[in-house]
Design an enzyme around this catalytic site. Structure first.
Site, PDB file in Angstrom:
ATOM      1  N   ASP A  24      52.727  -4.890 -36.662  1.00  0.00           N
ATOM      2  CA  ASP A  24      51.994  -6.037 -37.221  1.00  0.00           C
ATOM      3  C   ASP A  24      53.001  -7.126 -37.595  1.00  0.00           C
ATOM      4  O   ASP A  24      54.002  -6.846 -38.260  1.00  0.00           O
ATOM      5  CB  ASP A  24      51.213  -5.573 -38.466  1.00  0.00           C
ATOM      6  CG  ASP A  24      50.310  -6.651 -39.047  1.00  0.00           C
ATOM      7  OD1 ASP A  24      49.090  -6.489 -38.985  1.00  0.00           O
ATOM      8  OD2 ASP A  24      50.838  -7.645 -39.579  1.00  0.00           O
ATOM      9  N   ASP A 119      47.622 -10.293 -34.214  1.00  0.00           N
ATOM     10  CA  ASP A 119      48.994 -10.005 -34.645  1.00  0.00           C
ATOM     11  C   ASP A 119      49.329  -8.531 -34.775  1.00  0.00           C
ATOM     12  O   ASP A 119      50.383  -8.196 -35.292  1.00  0.00           O
ATOM     13  CB  ASP A 119      49.326 -10.776 -35.948  1.00  0.00           C
ATOM     14  CG  ASP A 119      49.027 -10.004 -37.215  1.00  0.00           C
ATOM     15  OD1 ASP A 119      48.008  -9.300 -37.260  1.00  0.00           O
ATOM     16  OD2 ASP A 119      49.833 -10.124 -38.156  1.00  0.00           O
ATOM     17  N   GLU A 120      48.463  -7.654 -34.286  1.00  0.00           N
ATOM     18  CA  GLU A 120      48.804  -6.237 -34.454  1.00  0.00           C
ATOM     19  C   GLU A 120      48.222  -5.366 -33.353  1.00  0.00           C
ATOM     20  O   GLU A 120      47.229  -5.722 -32.723  1.00  0.00           O
ATOM     21  CB  GLU A 120      48.336  -5.734 -35.815  1.00  0.00           C
ATOM     22  CG  GLU A 120      46.841  -5.734 -35.986  1.00  0.00           C
ATOM     23  CD  GLU A 120      46.439  -5.493 -37.428  1.00  0.00           C
ATOM     24  OE1 GLU A 120      46.454  -4.336 -37.856  1.00  0.00           O
ATOM     25  OE2 GLU A 120      46.127  -6.479 -38.123  1.00  0.00           O
TER      26      GLU A 120
HETATM   27  N1  DCP Z   1      44.095 -14.349 -41.034  1.00  0.00           N
HETATM   28  C1  DCP Z   1      43.137 -15.275 -41.450  1.00  0.00           C
HETATM   29  N2  DCP Z   1      42.348 -15.024 -42.527  1.00  0.00           N
HETATM   30  C2  DCP Z   1      42.470 -13.869 -43.240  1.00  0.00           C
HETATM   31  C3  DCP Z   1      43.419 -12.919 -42.840  1.00  0.00           C
HETATM   32  C4  DCP Z   1      44.226 -13.189 -41.734  1.00  0.00           C
HETATM   33  O1  DCP Z   1      43.012 -16.332 -40.813  1.00  0.00           O
HETATM   34  N3  DCP Z   1      41.703 -13.642 -44.290  1.00  0.00           N
HETATM   35  C5  DCP Z   1      44.973 -14.673 -39.894  1.00  0.00           C
HETATM   36  C6  DCP Z   1      46.226 -15.337 -40.409  1.00  0.00           C
HETATM   37  C7  DCP Z   1      47.261 -14.245 -40.388  1.00  0.00           C
HETATM   38  C8  DCP Z   1      46.804 -13.408 -39.215  1.00  0.00           C
HETATM   39  O2  DCP Z   1      45.389 -13.506 -39.209  1.00  0.00           O
HETATM   40  O3  DCP Z   1      48.581 -14.764 -40.213  1.00  0.00           O
HETATM   41  C9  DCP Z   1      47.250 -11.969 -39.311  1.00  0.00           C
HETATM   42  O4  DCP Z   1      46.661 -11.329 -40.427  1.00  0.00           O
HETATM   43  P1  DCP Z   1      47.419 -10.283 -41.308  1.00  0.00           P
HETATM   44  O5  DCP Z   1      46.430  -9.627 -42.166  1.00  0.00           O
HETATM   45  O6  DCP Z   1      48.279  -9.418 -40.447  1.00  0.00           O
HETATM   46  O7  DCP Z   1      48.330 -11.170 -42.282  1.00  0.00           O
HETATM   47  P2  DCP Z   1      49.739 -11.836 -42.053  1.00  0.00           P
HETATM   48  O8  DCP Z   1      50.328 -11.492 -40.732  1.00  0.00           O
HETATM   49  O9  DCP Z   1      49.638 -13.290 -42.351  1.00  0.00           O
HETATM   50  O10 DCP Z   1      50.616 -11.191 -43.213  1.00  0.00           O
HETATM   51  P3  DCP Z   1      51.185  -9.684 -43.314  1.00  0.00           P
HETATM   52  O11 DCP Z   1      52.666  -9.845 -43.377  1.00  0.00           O
HETATM   53  O12 DCP Z   1      50.615  -9.151 -44.584  1.00  0.00           O
HETATM   54  O13 DCP Z   1      50.722  -8.946 -42.108  1.00  0.00           O
HETATM   55 MG    MG Z   2      50.378  -9.495 -40.104  1.00  0.00          MG
HETATM   56 MG    MG Z   3      47.429  -8.031 -39.000  1.00  0.00          MG
END
Ligand code: DCP
Ligand code: MG
Ligand code: MG
Length: 374
Positions: A24, A119-120
């Site tokens: 991720d 992203d994962e």
């Molecule tokens: N996303 C979004 N709204 C949310 C959650 C996520 O638009 N409520 C989008 C933005 C994030 C992407 O999806 O960058 C990936 O979600 P993740 O939950 O993997 O979060 P991040 O990658 O941003 O952070 P982490 O380091 O916790 O994975």
């Molecule tokens: Mg992420």
């Molecule tokens: Mg994610």
């Protein structure tokens, strides 16, 4: 026998020799912005809608999380928590492209990739394990490749199942690598808060805390009746994953069911030799895509559009999975000749495709058959 031993016995009764990775991106959208705009690096970057237009936070850089900023929070709250936060509008086209690139990096390692979101993804690397190749090594290699090719960091969890790998990747972010060795599932899971389990959101966790169920161990030791009251028909599954038991396979190609290539002819033709040649060329194109993605399929499909625009498709499923040009062409030409035998039509479009790709389950079956000498 203690609960712990009981659960461990149950674990060893199942096929727990799998090597599953969950990868991720760290602060995905925010990290892409920091990569592309160096002036944003080391700053509390928040990607999302504008605070004045009731926007919400999509992604928060790790610098901004120190202030308590999180995904899904109102942007106005985020800015209140951290007035110096840099609010950036999302660039979805770029994120989609980065997602495509990272999935390619994953598929260079194994075709058994199951994307969960942009992203994962899960990767099943069981079939790659050898004396000198271990899942942790593959995970390190994966992190390094993503960093060098994309300039971004991922966190990776390594475990014997999807749920363990997913939890493992989430608990050491950013740039984490968490390895749960086979047999180590219970000591790993039991002390963790219930919130780490997939599907336990704030509402459910509040209910659990009221019942003094705080850790995964608390959850694992509940009688099924109690869990049924909270999780309904999901109770058994929750109990199993609390004990590190999860046999669900990595499912590939959810988004892609076939790989094909087609061409519309400049002049409609019924010439057998021309048609054969085109089918061979298209088979070559399909083989090239399959090789690039390291995929093999079991079903070859031929699509023909006649001059009157009617479409005929014929397909053939073969015992051995095909990948190379000559194998695909052999089946496709057979299908073409079947069609041409009873037809005096002219054709305006021809397509060749391959489907019936590997899933981790059938790849596993195949490996076992091979080991059994069948
Ligand atoms: N996303 C979004 N709204 C949310 C959650 C996520 O638009 N409520 C989008 C933005 C994030 C992407 O999806 O960058 C990936 O979600 P993740 O939950 O993997 O979060 P991040 O990658 O941003 O952070 P982490 O380091 O916790 O994975
Ligand atoms: Mg992420
Ligand atoms: Mg994610």
């Amino acid at each position: 026998m203690s609960l712990y031993e009981g659960a461990q016995n149950k674990l060893s009764n199942r096929n727990h020799n799998r090597g599953i990775l969950h990868a991720d991106f760290d602060a995905f959208y925010a990290a892409v912005e920091q990569r592309d705009f160096p002036e944003l690096r080391n700053k509390p970057v928040v990607v999302g809608g504008s605070p004045s237009r009731r926007g919400v936070v999509a992604s928060a850089s790790y610098e901004s999380r120190k202030f308590g900023i999180k995904s899904a929070m109102a942007m106005s709250t985020a800015v209140r928590k951290c007035p110096e936060a840099v609010v950036v509008s999302p660039r979805f086209v770029v994120y989609r492209e980065v997602s495509r690139q990272v999935m390619e990096v994953f598929r260079d390692i194994t075709p058994l990739v199951e994307p969960l979101s942009l992203d994962e993804a899960y990767l099943d690397v069981t079939h790659l394990i050898a004396d000198d190749i271990t899942p942790p090594q593959i995970a390190r290699n994966l992190k390094q490749k993503v960093r060098s090719k994309l300039g971004l960091t991922i966190s990776v969890g390594v475990g014997s199942s999807k749920s363990v790998a997913k939890i493992a990747s989430s608990i050491n972010k950013p740039d984490g690598l968490t390895i749960v060795r086979p047999g180590g599932e219970i000591p790993f899971l039991y002390p963790l808060p219930v919130e780490v389990l997939w599907g336990i959101g704030p509402k459910t966790s509040a209910k659990l805390h009221l019942l003094s169920i705080n850790t995964v161990e608390d959850l694992a030791s509940q009688p099924l009746e109690i869990l049924s009251g909270i999780f309904g028909s999901n109770a058994t599954h929750i109990k199993e994953i609390s004990n590190g038991i999860d046999i669900t396979p990595v499912i590939t190609q959810r988004e892609r069911k076939s790989i094909s290539s087609e061409t519309t002819l400049l002049v409609d033709t019924s010439d057998v030799e021309d048609l054969n040649e085109i089918v061979m060329r298209l088979s070559g194109d399909v083989a090239e895509s399959l090789l690039k993605k390291n995929m093999r399929g079991r079903t070859v499909k031929l699509k023909l559009k006649r001059s009157d625009f009617t479409v005929v498709t014929r397909q053939k499923t073969i015992p051995e999975k095909v990948q190379i040009s000559s194998e695909i062409a052999e089946s496709a030409l057979e299908l073409l000749n079947l069609e041409l035998e009873n037809s005096h039509e002219k054709y305006r479009l021809i397509g060749v495709g391959v489907s019936g790709f590997a899933t981790s389950e059938n790849l596993q079956d195949e490996m076992q058959l091979r080991f059994a000498g069948l």
